[in-house]
Design a protein around this motif. Structure first.
Motif, short mmCIF file in Angstrom:
data_model
loop_
_atom_site.label_atom_id
_atom_site.label_comp_id
_atom_site.label_asym_id
_atom_site.label_seq_id
_atom_site.Cartn_x
_atom_site.Cartn_y
_atom_site.Cartn_z
N PHE A 219 0.95 -0.83 0.03
CA PHE A 219 -0.28 0.04 -0.18
C PHE A 219 0.59 1.45 -0.25
N LEU A 220 1.92 1.44 0.46
CA LEU A 220 3.04 2.12 0.55
C LEU A 220 3.88 2.35 -0.29
N ALA A 221 4.21 1.46 -0.53
CA ALA A 221 5.01 1.90 -1.99
C ALA A 221 5.10 3.04 -2.75
N PRO A 222 4.22 3.20 -3.18
CA PRO A 222 3.86 5.39 -3.72
C PRO A 222 4.10 5.87 -3.04
N THR A 223 3.58 5.74 -1.58
CA THR A 223 4.49 6.79 -0.79
C THR A 223 6.32 6.52 -0.46
N VAL A 224 6.37 5.47 -0.50
CA VAL A 224 7.49 6.20 0.22
C VAL A 224 8.15 6.08 -1.25
N GLU A 225 8.25 5.48 -2.41
CA GLU A 225 9.19 6.84 -3.30
C GLU A 225 8.15 8.22 -3.87
N VAL A 226 7.18 8.42 -3.58
CA VAL A 226 7.12 10.63 -2.92
C VAL A 226 8.27 11.00 -1.76
N VAL A 227 8.50 10.04 -0.54
CA VAL A 227 9.45 10.64 0.40
C VAL A 227 10.69 10.60 -0.01
N ARG A 228 11.07 9.47 -0.40
CA ARG A 228 12.62 9.19 -0.93
C ARG A 228 12.84 9.86 -2.03
#
Length: 421
Positions: A219-228
């Motif tokens: 679920f958080l994969a797109p969010t992790v990419e944004v944060v990184r």
């Protein structure tokens, strides 16, 4: 007696001190998954994650008593207890999370985590969801949503739309992961434009206070990419899902499949003894230690470490993570057999369950409250959660058994049969 206690609380503690239930329960004893009130009535505790390995577990009680009889002192003296515990706890972490700060509460842990993000990035901007709770210090209260802070939310904080099962972000559960990430990306852009910059995103990996909405691994994969991509840190609040509650893994971030930069721990860590911790990578810890002259008088004291170590050993020795997986799956299957026109969704992760009550897209908040009160009257302690307090929250101690699950579901079935929509 109960009314006398309520009056004394008001006189001595002040107004608006929260209690559970319309008529509060006067609890005098606990053992395992059970609590007893002053009149001798026994309740099945399906709510309290604080007593993680069961109320008054004898091994935890013995460890606290034995250490308190020998030494309890300032944490700036040398002592093996904190080191022995750190080595054992850190053995359950991956992702280079290899150093620890001991504190007294989850609130303190989250406060430290926010400062870690600022120390690493040199920026101050912080993001959380718009339906969350991370503690009681001023800094973390600015992330929480229970009551707006005096003067309004500070400029360096952004609250993004939380995931939701009833009205998913992006219009569907399938679109929700990307929609959540898009909200984080917008918040980062606003923080950068305002001159605060982006330091970190704090979240619970199962979005517990948001009502554990329809999330799954990835679920958080797109969010992790944004944060990184933005250079910020992911601050993972494991106070509720941690120490095996999700059943499939020791930690909620392992279940979702992402690598946090900082993990915070709280209440369940010492089975109710006031102890918490922050776990971080070496580079994050070094930046924090260089930026702040932090120490904690009681965090990691010998008695707290004894309580935490005993709790950790009980989880390991009694196979409580495996129990959460086995009993959690069994209980979820039973819960999904419940029938009522207002049941919109039934979901769970290990020994963490939610039943969402709604009529169409309208939350059935009053109905959920009535279910909680009816369950208490029948000897079952439950809670509720969600933006509209319309989600039944079940989060029992980890020794919860299949027989306990059957009692819970049989009681809920009887209640729902008697309560019209």
């Amino acid at each position: 007696m109960t009314n006398d206690l309520i009056a004394r609380r008001a006189r001595l503690l002040g107004p608006n001190v929260p209690t559970f239930y319309e008529q509060p329960v006067h609890i005098v004893r606990g053992e395992g998954v059970w609590l007893w009130d002053a009149e001798g009535r026994r309740y099945l505790d399906c709510y309290n994650n604080v007593a993680h390995v069961g109320h008054c577990h004898p091994k935890v009680v013995e460890a606290i008593s034995a250490q308190a009889a020998v030494l309890n002192t300032h944490t700036r003296y040398l002592h093996e207890g904190i080191l022995d515990y750190a080595e054992r706890l850190l053995g359950h972490f991956g992702h280079d999370l290899s150093q620890i700060i001991m504190v007294c509460t989850g609130s303190e842990a989250n406060d430290v985590a926010l400062r870690m993000a600022q120390a690493v990035t040199g920026k101050t901007g912080l993001i959380a969801t718009d339906n969350t709770y991370h503690g009681n210090t001023t800094a973390v209260a600015h992330l929480s949503t229970r009551r707006p802070p005096i003067g309004g939310y500070p400029g360096h904080v952004r609250r993004v739309p939380a995931p939701d099962s009833l009205v998913p972000l992006g219009g569907s559960l399938a679109a929700q992961p990307q929609a959540f990430a898009d909200g984080v990306a917008r918040a980062i852009a606003e923080l950068e434009e305002a001159g605060h910059g982006f330091a970190g995103l704090m979240l619970c990996p199962i979005f517990a206070n948001e009502g554990t909405p329809g999330i799954a691994p990835g679920f958080l994969a797109p969010t992790v990419e944004v944060v990184r991509r933005a250079g910020g840190l992911i601050l993972c609040d494991e106070v509720q899902p941690g120490f095996g509650r999700v059943g499939s893994h020791w930690w909620g971030h392992e279940f979702l499949g992402f690598a946090p930069d900082v993990v915070t721990l709280g209440k369940p860590m010492g089975n109710g003894h006031p102890v918490g911790a922050v776990v971080a990578r070496l580079d994050v810890m070094a930046a924090f230690r260089g930026a702040f002259g932090y120490f904690n008088t009681f965090g990691g004291n010998p008695v707290s470490c004894a309580a935490a170590m005993a709790t950790l050993r009980v989880i390991e020795e009694e196979g409580l993570v495996e129990n959460a997986r086995d009993v959690g799956g069994y209980a979820l299957d039973l819960l999904r057999q419940l029938r009522h026109p207002l049941i919109a969704d039934v979901r769970g992760f290990g020994l963490f369950f939610g039943i969402e009550f709604a009529q169409g897209a309208q939350p059935a908040s009053d109905f959920c409250g009535r279910v909680v009160e009816a369950a208490k009257a029948r000897g079952i302690l439950l809670g509720r959660v969600g933006r509209a307090q319309h989600i039944l929250k079940m989060r029992p101690p980890m020794p919860f058994s299949r027989a306990n699950a059957e009692q819970l579901v049989e009681t809920l079935d009887a209640i729902l049969r008697e309560m019209p929509a």
